[in-house]
Design an enzyme around this catalytic site. Structure first.
Site, PDB file in Angstrom:
ATOM      1  CD1 TRP A 196      -6.478  -1.344   1.549  1.00 47.07           C
ATOM      2  CD2 TRP A 196      -4.563  -0.379   2.125  1.00 47.07           C
ATOM      3  NE1 TRP A 196      -5.469  -2.198   1.210  1.00 47.07           N
ATOM      4  CE2 TRP A 196      -4.275  -1.627   1.551  1.00 47.07           C
ATOM      5  CE3 TRP A 196      -3.485   0.407   2.568  1.00 47.07           C
ATOM      6  CZ2 TRP A 196      -2.995  -2.123   1.406  1.00 47.07           C
ATOM      7  CZ3 TRP A 196      -2.214  -0.078   2.431  1.00 47.07           C
ATOM      8  CH2 TRP A 196      -1.980  -1.323   1.862  1.00 47.07           C
ATOM      9  CB  THR A 200      -8.437   8.211   3.783  1.00 44.10           C
ATOM     10  OG1 THR A 200      -7.819   7.571   2.667  1.00 44.10           O
ATOM     11  CG2 THR A 200      -7.983   9.663   3.868  1.00 44.10           C
ATOM     12  CD  GLN A 207      12.680  18.442 -32.727  1.00 49.53           C
ATOM     13  OE1 GLN A 207      13.155  17.363 -33.110  1.00 49.53           O
ATOM     14  NE2 GLN A 207      12.257  19.358 -33.568  1.00 49.53           N
ATOM     15  CB  SER A 218     -18.785   5.205 -23.309  1.00 48.47           C
ATOM     16  OG  SER A 218     -19.648   5.214 -24.409  1.00 48.47           O
ATOM     17  CD  GLN A 250      15.291  11.136 -17.443  1.00 49.73           C
ATOM     18  OE1 GLN A 250      15.065  10.493 -16.420  1.00 49.73           O
ATOM     19  NE2 GLN A 250      16.437  11.057 -18.091  1.00 49.73           N
ATOM     20  CD  GLU A 254     -12.219   7.053  -4.255  1.00 49.89           C
ATOM     21  OE1 GLU A 254     -13.256   7.020  -4.931  1.00 49.89           O
ATOM     22  OE2 GLU A 254     -12.209   7.105  -3.015  1.00 49.89           O
ATOM     23  N   GLY A 255     -10.601   2.560  -7.146  1.00 44.91           N
ATOM     24  CA  GLY A 255     -10.652   1.695  -8.327  1.00 44.91           C
ATOM     25  C   GLY A 255      -9.337   1.758  -9.074  1.00 44.91           C
ATOM     26  CB  THR A 256      -6.621  -0.766  -9.677  1.00 49.66           C
ATOM     27  OG1 THR A 256      -7.418  -1.756 -10.354  1.00 49.66           O
ATOM     28  CG2 THR A 256      -6.452  -1.165  -8.211  1.00 49.66           C
TER      29      THR A 256
END
Ligand code: FAD
Length: 409
Positions: free
Chosen positions: A162, A164, A304, A339, A362, A389-391
């Site tokens: 993988w 790049t 709407q 956090s 859509q 880059e981290g799932t």
């Protein structure tokens, strides 16, 4: 005390508009072609190099923006232009950051210029960490680096995946195991200089999206590199390994701050900003289309059901950008990510890009499903933002463990 403002400075607006101009005039018109060709868009990278947009100087200037918003602003504009080409332009930066984070001044001065080349002869670089059996779980890494003291050389063996720009890069940065007993603390990063024997490109992947960005396996067979290609140098590595061995013997001892995790928290908002750029691009196409397209005698935006979708899309894009900006500001201001705010920004922006680009398809109806319009490409491109880059699951895991106050690994 400085006044709180969310207004960009004139200088920031100028840079943003300059990048936007390149994204609109050079990247957008080329996007569909390079997506179909599934090749690195060398001429576009060269154009970016000519105007100074593909260079370490440019990223360094944005990085040192005291508000922290230079990098996310640049990323959003480039990826608004096109994500595949955008990644071809910023992919080298991933390898450059690997050197900036761990290298000595001499290594930074020697290798980073060779990663970018110059406008007459542009080059790219690759950062090779992931392996077939070590994706989210970096501790499962198997690529080995063994020191040959007699020759002062490192010998690398293993298979990376993988990567790049893997195989087409002038300079590869390779993460390898130097002490298998220490898990990720026994890893080190190495420069593989241009044309080093033993490094070859394996399979080049045919991908769902970001197809203008080259992604491939990198095979390392008895790759011999000089001792000075160990990033940070042998002395620093030996000290780090000794500390890690001591901690392994004495696990109750003081826990050192996990530097790698702190680096990820600081770099993830830049990836989130790329996702914001893709989402904004798709939203703008959908908004214009909804105003123009008439069904049942009125523009579809007068329903709407369509207007509320656009309202939600715009709200989520703005929320994602605010999370990205907060985390980028925190990184620059040296605030602790108590956090996992960096992971939050990448998680929310990546999920938003995937959702918003699907909604854009859509709103465009049948046209959204064709390659005549760009939103299906944007949707394909957006999907990588919940994976690399981290799932998204790994971001949630990091946030959950951080807020719970338990070790991340
Ligand atoms: C286009 C592209 C470019 C890339 N570029 C680079 C690059 O330049 N350099 C590089 O080193 N790598 C690169 N990567 C690799 C990328 O970072 C990995 O694909 C990613 O980290 C996920 O690893 P994996 O594919 O092995 O998936 P896995 O780790 O096998 O995960 C599979 C699934 O299981 C879930 N999962 C795994 N562990 C847990 C858990 N503990 N809890 C809950 N769910 C879990 C994941 O979230 C995912 O949904 C690239 C990948 C792609 C597709």
């Amino acid at each position: 005390m400085a006044e709180f403002t969310m207004e960009l400075s004139d200088e920031q607006k100028e840079v943003r508009d300059w990048i936007h101009g390149f994204a609109a005039d050079v990247m957008r018109p080329a996007a569909a072609e390079w997506d179909e060709r599934e090749e690195t868009p060398w001429p576009v990278i060269q154009e970016a190099a000519k105007i100074g947009l593909y260079s370490l100087d440019f990223y360094a200037q944005q990085f040192f923006d005291p508000t922290g918003l230079g990098i996310p602003m640049a990323m959003e504009e480039l990826f608004w232009g096109d994500a595949g080409i955008g990644l071809s332009i910023v992919g080298t930066g991933l390898a450059a950051v690997g050197v900036l984070a761990n290298g000595t001044e001499e290594q930074i001065g020697t290798w980073i210029p060779q990663m970018y080349g110059d406008a007459a002869d542009v080059k790219v670089a690759a950062f090779c960490s992931s392996e077939p059996d070590a994706g989210s779980d970096v501790s499962a890494m198997r690529t080995r680096a063994v020191y040959d003291e007699a020759k002062d050389e490192w010998v690398l063996n293993g298979t990376k995946t993988w990567a790049t720009n893997g195989g087409i890069a002038n300079v590869h940065v390779v993460v390898a195991v130097v002490d298998p007993d220490l898990g990720p603390k026994g890893h080190a990063s190495f420069i593989v200089p241009p044309k080093t024997p033993g490094l070859s490109q394996g399979q080049k992947f045919k991908k769902h999206g970001i197809r203008a960005s080259h992604t491939a396996e990198v095979v390392l067979e008895d790759v011999r590199i000089p001792g000075h290609c160990l990033l940070g140098g042998k002395e620093k590595l030996d000290e780090r390994l000794a500390r890690a061995r001591e901690r392994a013997r004495n696990p109750g001892g003081e826990r050192l701050k996990n530097a790698a995790m702190a680096t990820f928290e600081a770099s993830r908002p830049a990836v989130g900003a790329q996702a914001v750029g893709i989402a904004r691009a798709a939203y703008e196409v959908a908004l214009d289309y909804a105003k123009d397209r008439v069904q049942f005698g009125r523009p579809i935006i007068d329903n709407q059901g369509v207007a509320f979708q656009l309202a939600d899309m715009r709200t989520q894009i703005d929320a994602a950008r605010l999370l990205v900006w907060r985390a980028s500001w925190m990184a620059t201001a040296g605030k602790p990510f108590t956090s996992a705010e960096g992971s939050m920004s990448k998680l929310f922006a990546g999920e938003t890009a995937k959702k918003v680009t699907a909604q854009a398809m859509q709103i465009l109806g049948g046209n959204g499903y064709t390659r005549e319009y760009p939103v299906e490409r944007m949707h394909r491109d957006s999907s990588i933002y919940t994976i690399f880059e981290g799932t998204s699951e790994i971001q949630r895991l990091v946030i959950a463990r951080t807020v719970a106050g338990v070790p991340i690994r």
